[in-house]
Design a protein around this motif. Structure first.
Motif, short mmCIF file in Angstrom:
data_model
loop_
_atom_site.label_atom_id
_atom_site.label_comp_id
_atom_site.label_asym_id
_atom_site.label_seq_id
_atom_site.Cartn_x
_atom_site.Cartn_y
_atom_site.Cartn_z
N GLN A 47 0.82 -1.21 0.00
CA GLN A 47 0.00 0.00 0.00
C GLN A 47 0.85 1.26 0.00
N ALA A 48 2.01 1.19 0.66
CA ALA A 48 2.92 2.33 0.70
C ALA A 48 3.82 2.39 -0.53
N GLY A 49 3.92 1.26 -1.24
CA GLY A 49 4.80 1.20 -2.40
C GLY A 49 6.26 1.23 -2.03
N SER A 50 6.57 0.75 -0.80
CA SER A 50 7.95 0.81 -0.33
C SER A 50 8.20 -0.26 0.73
N THR A 51 9.44 -0.77 0.75
CA THR A 51 9.85 -1.72 1.79
C THR A 51 10.67 -1.02 2.88
N ASP A 52 10.80 0.30 2.78
CA ASP A 52 11.50 1.09 3.78
C ASP A 52 10.58 1.28 5.00
N PRO A 53 11.02 0.85 6.19
CA PRO A 53 10.16 0.98 7.37
C PRO A 53 9.65 2.39 7.60
N ASN A 54 10.46 3.39 7.33
CA ASN A 54 10.02 4.77 7.51
C ASN A 54 8.84 5.11 6.60
N ALA A 55 8.81 4.48 5.44
CA ALA A 55 7.76 4.77 4.46
C ALA A 55 6.50 3.95 4.70
N PHE A 56 6.64 2.66 5.10
CA PHE A 56 5.43 1.84 5.22
C PHE A 56 4.85 1.80 6.63
N LEU A 57 5.56 2.34 7.62
CA LEU A 57 5.03 2.35 8.98
C LEU A 57 3.70 3.10 9.08
N PRO A 58 3.54 4.28 8.45
CA PRO A 58 2.23 4.94 8.49
C PRO A 58 1.11 4.10 7.86
N ALA A 59 1.46 3.36 6.79
CA ALA A 59 0.46 2.50 6.15
C ALA A 59 0.09 1.34 7.07
N LEU A 60 1.06 0.84 7.82
CA LEU A 60 0.79 -0.25 8.75
C LEU A 60 -0.19 0.20 9.84
#
Length: 382
Positions: free
Chosen positions: A327-340
């Motif tokens: 959903q975030a289009g990224s495997t970077d924790p900083n990027a996908f944490l808000p999506a999580l």
């Protein structure tokens, strides 16, 4: 010498390639899995690793991309031995290895101290088992769980003990771990809030104890209808045997720590029918029952054993991470944490979404008993 220098230079260059990239050009994403793979709880810990691995292999088989890029999913399992010191060491090892996310830990006592390390590194963590409220009440944006916390478990078991089992006298034992004592405390609060029953004895043991005759003899004199135990199946099994030997007919009520497929082996003929009531965090009913049964069969075929308790939750944890990354289009924790934090995922164990603390929204519980050595579902509580 020149050729050796070239070889060493090439080796050094390969070693310096970021672990985020696999040789085939796919992005490599490491997911950590931490649980007790040694000690008395190893069967439960291995269950977590097995469930996580099933999800990893399924993602690779599907070729699940992230942000339009091919991904190679890798599981890195670590053993925390159900020990807080080993747990923090395992957490730091995963951080140093560059994992994108962590499934774990099992025990509340290891989950809480490890969560500080993941939070400092900005790495999301989903526990498939830890129930202490403290875990998600520390204010870490990286801490999540896919099981209900002790507040709900304790209240539900107290209500069932008084309302359905008609208990008037209740004894309480816990193993002095963060999980066992925390769950017992919440159960006692639930009993007092519900009213109509009395806590006639409060006793303590340890998670490695094998002799309970002293505390059980004291409890027997109080003639309880129910004995609540806060702890794991490795202790509950022998305790049930000693309860039977002492002629204690009270039912045992407990949480998911004892609600395993191994309990019948640990308790033997002391298990009885409808003698043990336990709860697993998660509500599987209706159409979901078929999906859960199919997962259990896949697990059995792959590992040549029945799943214990936590494999489906570990599987769902990995899939929830993957969904947030996609959903975030990224495997970077900083990027996908808000999506999580705002993810919605329909898992094997139910609908997964988190509140502001990281607790499971609209958490459900399933009550079980044992009959003829088999775990039997009683009801789903929401």
């Amino acid at each position: 010498m020149h050729r050796l220098a070239v070889i060493l230079s090439g080796a050094f260059a390969l070693a310096c390639i970021p672990s985020a990239y696999a040789q085939n050009g796919a992005v490599q994403v490491k997911i950590g899995s931490v649980s007790p793979l040694s000690g008395t709880g190893a069967h439960q810990g291995k269950d977590i690793e097995n469930g996580a691995r099933m999800a990893i292999d399924e993602l690779n088989a599907k070729g699940a991309p992230v942000g339009g890029k091919k991904v190679h999913w890798v599981l890195q399992p670590e053993d925390d031995g159900a020990d807080p010191k080993l747990g923090t060491a395992a957490a730091q090892k995963l951080v140093d290895a560059g994992v994108a996310a962590v499934v774990g830990h099992l025990n509340s006592g290891t989950t809480v101290p490890a969560s500080k390390i993941y939070a400092s590194a900005g790495i999301p963590q989903i526990s498939p088992a830890a129930t202490t409220p403290l875990y998600t009440h520390q204010g870490y944006k990286t801490a999540f769980r896919v099981v209900a916390n002790d507040n709900l478990v304790g209240r539900s078991l107290a209500a069932y003990s008084i309302g359905t089992l008609k208990a008037k006298k209740i004894a309480v034992i816990d193993d002095r771990t963060a999980f066992g004592q925390g769950l017992a405390d919440e159960f006692v609060k639930g009993v007092k809030a519900a009213g109509g029953a009395e806590i006639v004895s409060r006793q303590f043991t340890s998670d490695k104890a094998t002799d309970f005759n002293a505390i059980l003899t004291q409890i027997r004199a109080r003639k309880p209808d129910v004995i609540f135990y806060g702890g794991m199946d490795a202790v509950a099994g022998p305790m049930l045997k000693q309860m039977k030997a002492l002629g204690i007919g009270a039912k045992m009520v407990s949480g998911d720590g004892i609600c395993s497929e191994k309990l019948p082996q640990l308790a033997g003929d002391a298990l009885g029918d409808d003698h043990v009531i336990c709860v697993v965090a998660g509500g599987i009913d209706g159409p979901q029952e078929a999906a859960y049964a199919a997962f259990a069969e896949r697990y059995r075929q792959r590992y040549k054993m029945v799943l214990q308790t936590y494999a489906p939750y570990a599987y769902d944890a990995v899939m929830t991470f993957a969904t947030a990354m996609q959903q975030a289009g990224s495997t970077d924790p900083n990027a996908f944490l808000p999506a999580l934090a705002r993810v919605r995922y329909q898992g094997i164990t139910g609908a997964i979404a988190f509140d502001a603390r990281g607790d499971l929204l609209n958490a459900a519980l399933t009550l079980y008993t044992y009959r003829k050595g088999q775990k039997v579902k009683l009801q789903v509580v929401r």
